[in-house]
Enzyme design. Structure first.
Site, PDB file in Angstrom:
ATOM      1  NE  ARG A   1      -9.001   7.568  -4.130  1.00 27.77           N
ATOM      2  CZ  ARG A   1      -8.369   7.331  -2.990  1.00 27.77           C
ATOM      3  NH1 ARG A   1      -7.077   7.103  -2.990  1.00 27.77           N
ATOM      4  NH2 ARG A   1      -9.026   7.306  -1.861  1.00 27.77           N
TER       5      ARG A   1
ATOM      6  N   GLY B   1      -6.703   5.416   5.916  1.00 24.49           N
ATOM      7  CA  GLY B   1      -8.049   4.908   5.696  1.00 24.49           C
ATOM      8  C   GLY B   1      -8.670   5.434   4.426  1.00 24.49           C
TER       9      GLY B   1
ATOM     10  CB  THR C   1      -0.605   6.283   0.439  1.00 22.59           C
ATOM     11  OG1 THR C   1      -1.418   5.116   0.363  1.00 22.59           O
ATOM     12  CG2 THR C   1      -1.245   7.362  -0.413  1.00 22.59           C
TER      13      THR C   1
ATOM     14  CB  SER D   1      -0.917   0.001   1.223  1.00 22.17           C
ATOM     15  OG  SER D   1      -0.144  -0.262   2.375  1.00 22.17           O
TER      16      SER D   1
ATOM     17  CB  THR E   1      -1.673   5.766   4.184  1.00 19.06           C
ATOM     18  OG1 THR E   1      -2.413   5.749   2.979  1.00 19.06           O
ATOM     19  CG2 THR E   1      -0.835   7.026   4.258  1.00 19.06           C
TER      20      THR E   1
HETATM   21  C1  SD4 Z   1      -6.142   6.934   0.254  1.00 14.93           C
HETATM   22  N1  SD4 Z   1      -5.833   7.230   2.608  1.00 14.93           N
HETATM   23  O1  SD4 Z   1      -5.600   7.004  -0.834  1.00 14.93           O
HETATM   24  C2  SD4 Z   1      -5.293   6.605   1.447  1.00 14.93           C
HETATM   25  C3  SD4 Z   1      -5.195   5.135   1.542  1.00 14.93           C
HETATM   26  C4  SD4 Z   1      -4.762   4.700   2.862  1.00 14.93           C
HETATM   27  O2  SD4 Z   1      -3.955   3.278   4.291  1.00 14.93           O
HETATM   28  O3  SD4 Z   1      -4.909   5.279   3.873  1.00 14.93           O
HETATM   29  N2  SD4 Z   1      -4.214   3.633   3.001  1.00 14.93           N
HETATM   30  O4  SD4 Z   1      -7.352   7.078   0.422  1.00 14.93           O
END
Ligand code: SD4
Length: 328
Positions: free
Chosen positions: A218, A242, A208, A86, A190
């Site tokens: 996106r 998140g 991330t 991730s 992230t």
């Molecule tokens: C996102 N917040 O791209 C990021 C993804 C994430 O843990 O938090 N991953 O929405």
């Protein structure tokens, strides 16, 4: 699905902030409260894989280094780890099979830099710092960001590992590809990191590969100052993990910092920010959002909504420091 994670804390060195010394010959001064005790240096990050990252950051902090160097060095460890699906190398790609990265940094002085939708660069956090330090801008995205990186000597490489490509092909072949491409709450891991150095400077970084199988182009909360990261050198900092869309809508990390400014401790500030997210998202039971905060006194806190998980702060030995219940 998400692995079980904990917010992590490493190596607070206790000790009072330097006391103000009144020279003997000086005029009498107004009596004042002693300065708040500051636990510094300290570094916190958002999840288990952050241990190695925290250790790298700690090396910089323990040597008396700048918090910005610490957080950059720290999250670079995670960006370079092909096992982490991730962040950076090995990150799961978007639905078209491209690994696209988002990152930002922010300093105690309010300086900040960010990149988004950046491809083929191993360390987006370093490019984000370059944006901050070498341009008058805050954010550069996409091909422009890659071009900027190349112009500043950053090498390019493919970030799609065989394992990530395999996972993507399996996803493409599954039913989920039809139904969940627009809103995918999986694989949210992230890394956000906050550090307070021995001189009381607080900086943060967030990096991330975003939501797996996201629509090409996106961008989530992670590179957005105020959403995925925010720092105010007089108050504290916050970072988020998140479902980015929910964090952006709440301007999440700015909210956490403003709540700390109003007098809430980091834990309570994170809790209130999560409550705001819940209030704005009727489907909150299906999403994961977590905030991590550190104030300028070195106090940390965290809170999240994530079905089925309890969060806690741990020190380097795994000892639980602060409970952060996740289920509401
Ligand atoms: C996102 N917040 O791209 C990021 C993804 C994430 O843990 O938090 N991953 O929405």
């Amino acid at each position: 699905m998400n692995s079980r994670r904990s917010f992590l804390r490493l190596g607070a060195v206790g000790g009072a902030a330097a006391a103000l010394v009144t020279p003997a010959a000086a005029a009498p001064v107004e009596p004042s409260l002693p300065p708040p005790r500051r636990d510094a240096p300290v570094v916190v990050s958002t999840w288990n894989h952050g241990l190695a990252a925290n250790a790298a950051a700690w090396e910089a902090l323990a040597a008396g280094g700048y918090a910005l160097d610490a957080v950059e060095r720290g999250v670079r460890v995670t960006e370079a780890d092909p096992e982490v699906t991730s962040v950076g190398l090995g990150g799961w790609p978007d639905r078209d099979g491209h690994v696209t990265l988002d990152a930002c940094v922010m300093t105690e002085a309010g300086d900040c830099g960010a990149v988004a939708f950046l491809q083929n660069v191993l360390h987006p956090v370093t490019v984000a710092r370059m944006v901050m330090e070498r341009t008058p801008h805050v954010m550069i995205v996409g091909e422009g960001a890659q071009q900027f990186a190349i112009e500043h000597g950053v090498p390019t490489q493919s970030l799609l590992t065989p394992a990530a490509e395999r996972a993507w092909r399996e996803w493409v072949a599954s039913d989920a590809a039809d139904t969940r491409a627009e809103i995918n709450v999986e694989n949210h891991d992230t890394i956000g990191m906050l550090a307070l150095d021995a001189d009381g400077r607080l900086c943060g970084a967030c990096t991330t590969s975003g939501a797996a199988w996201k629509r090409h182009g996106r961008v989530g909360d992670s590179p957005l100052i105020g959403a995925g990261l925010y720092v105010d050198g007089e108050v504290g900092g916050a970072t988020a993990t998140g479902w980015g869309e929910a964090v952006v809508r709440a301007c999440g990390c700015h909210l956490v910092v403003e709540l700390m400014r109003q007098g809430h401790d980091p834990q309570e500030a994170c809790r209130r920010a999560v409550e705001r997210v819940i209030a704005k998202n009727p489907d909150y039971r299906e999403i994961q959002v977590g905030f991590l905060a550190l104030d300028v006194r070195g106090r940390a806190g965290s809170y999240c909504i994530q079905p089925g998980f309890d969060y806690a702060l741990h020190d380097a030995d795994g000892a639980r420091l602060i409970d952060a219940p996740s289920r509401l």
